[in-house]
Design an enzyme around this catalytic site. Sequence first.
Site, short mmCIF file in Angstrom:
data_model
loop_
_atom_site.label_atom_id
_atom_site.label_comp_id
_atom_site.label_asym_id
_atom_site.label_seq_id
_atom_site.Cartn_x
_atom_site.Cartn_y
_atom_site.Cartn_z
N SER A 144 -78.61 30.79 58.81
CA SER A 144 -77.73 31.77 59.45
C SER A 144 -78.48 32.68 60.41
O SER A 144 -77.86 33.35 61.22
CB SER A 144 -77.05 32.64 58.38
OG SER A 144 -78.02 33.34 57.63
N HIS A 146 -73.84 26.12 60.67
CA HIS A 146 -73.80 27.33 59.86
C HIS A 146 -72.40 27.51 59.28
O HIS A 146 -71.47 27.99 59.96
CB HIS A 146 -74.18 28.56 60.70
CG HIS A 146 -74.08 29.84 59.94
ND1 HIS A 146 -73.69 31.03 60.51
CD2 HIS A 146 -74.29 30.12 58.62
CE1 HIS A 146 -73.66 31.98 59.60
NE2 HIS A 146 -74.02 31.45 58.44
N GLU A 160 -70.46 27.56 62.79
CA GLU A 160 -71.21 27.72 64.04
C GLU A 160 -72.07 26.47 64.24
O GLU A 160 -72.94 26.16 63.43
CB GLU A 160 -72.08 28.97 63.99
CG GLU A 160 -71.25 30.25 64.04
CD GLU A 160 -72.08 31.51 63.96
OE1 GLU A 160 -71.84 32.44 64.74
OE2 GLU A 160 -72.99 31.58 63.10
N ASN A 207 -73.34 36.96 63.76
CA ASN A 207 -74.30 37.99 63.36
C ASN A 207 -74.90 38.72 64.55
O ASN A 207 -75.23 39.90 64.47
CB ASN A 207 -75.42 37.37 62.52
CG ASN A 207 -74.97 37.06 61.10
OD1 ASN A 207 -73.89 37.47 60.69
ND2 ASN A 207 -75.78 36.34 60.37
#
Length: 588
Positions: A425, A446, A458, A496
């Site tokens: 991640s 991900h 992702e 993120n």
Amino acid sequence: MKTRGTDVQDIVGPGRAVGIVGLGTVGEALLSMVAATGCPVVGVDNDPDVIARVEQRLKRNDTGETGESVSWTLSTDITALADVGVVVEAVAEDPGAKRDVLRRLRQACPPDTAIVTTASSLPLFPLSTAAGRPDRIAGLRLLRPPAIGRRAEVVRTSLTSDETADLAERLATAIGLECVVLGHRASGFAARLVHLYLNRAAAMVAEGFASPRDVDTAMRLGCGLPSGPLELIDELGVDEVHSRLESHWKRTGEEAFRPVPLLTSMLRRGTWGRKTGQGFHHYDDQSLPGERTPDERRRPDSPSSGEPVRQVGVFGSGTMARGIAEVCALSGLRTTLVARSTDKARSAAAAIEASLVKAVRRGRITPAQKKDALAALATVDDVSALSGCDLVIEAVAEDLQIKRGVFARLGEVCRPGAILATTTSSLSVAACTAPAGRPGETLGLHFFNPAPVMKLVELVRTPDTAAHVTAAGRAFCAGLGKVPVACQDRAGFIVNRLLFPYLNDALRLTDDAALDVVALDSAVERGFGYPMGPFTLLDAIGLDVSLAILERLHAEFPEAGCAPPAVLRELVGAGHLGRKAGRGLRRA
């Protein structure tokens, strides 16, 4: 039965109309909401092109809730408001522009006309005095353009009459808004945070890191947001977002507020979002402000040229590995999970079976699907069992050296042409997978936790990832019922990389004596429709986890505003880790 239209007519008075001045994103949305009730409405804007565009859209939707033709009038002349019962001022969030319009309304409207200003960041008292009728003016604070069911706050000054405040609240409710308390300071902090986040999302697109569609999809599905950041820019208006950012930048000198060049070029081109039909996305002329984005987001991807994946391997036995194996087996793929020991393999099998049993009880799957999934699943402790897999997914601890060790072994045992993926991640996909010696056949997948529930994946491509491997990865995710979003191999990927700078900005605000943590969370939730405010979300994620992610992002992007503030380190050091510890930024 009384309709909303009857309510509005009662509010403004028999035979009188509602006036709207300024037909930008907010004004046009309000005008369409009033028109939909069947009450007469007069819209005024000094730009003939705006009048023509709004008129075209209204003509396509000119039947109100009463089933009768809607009565609306558009004009460039403010004297068209000579007999309205209520007028809503919705011009740009600029003190000079608003004061000028309010002065002109004083001359154009009857003395008993109530005035409602949509100023959201400007102080109301000076505007009320400019109007010359401080007792007859109230504010309607909106953080997003209005739409049925969205929230707004009616604001008054010490001079606003009870009658005017009550009228403004009744009008807002009658056209479909929910009146709540947002608070001036909390709203200002909330808008500041969200606009910084929007600026970073625009920068992400400008650098070619990911497409607008993928960025928006990632943030909607990964964070549960009502719209993606680029959809929100289009909704608010590129011109309004640019103006707010520039104002903050000039006032504070903080470079993070400087509008990214892409926004400036869009401003100059006149591609301002929904109101002009083109922004980060394209909009049909029939769509009105406040409506959902056209379903460009659901457009099917181009056909995949990758080989279909029929046999999947999962290396790992933790929560994420088990969840991915469960999803693959439920999708009918032969799935092999490899654990480090026989005991861990047995524990993984038992946990997956328990999860499937729970899914049957909740009605998510049938008993037959459970049986088929268990038949398709094998859990072992021998990595050589992965030798015949088409795709192998590594799902071990988020530690670079551990992952590199796994890929060194996978490079030895997996067949030529097999795709090797990491679920990292926050680490570099290329760095994790390099020991396999197959740069063209590696990528990042991900998954979000819990993998059986979360739709987003992702899909991370390195500079060496072959096109057919990316295509196969996309088709594999779609086959699982997941939604893949593609991005480059940079720390944090999409979610993120946008989420944690936003949370970090919120933490920095704790230095401001005027900040009320609870009020800010409430303003973000009520004003923007986010499922959680930033401080509630930090507690849910875990302050220790957030600290670790911010440190990784800061190492990758030193200038991106990811350096963890002292307050976060101090809270973690004191054991305030968030919800899991029963104490964090807010009381549990």
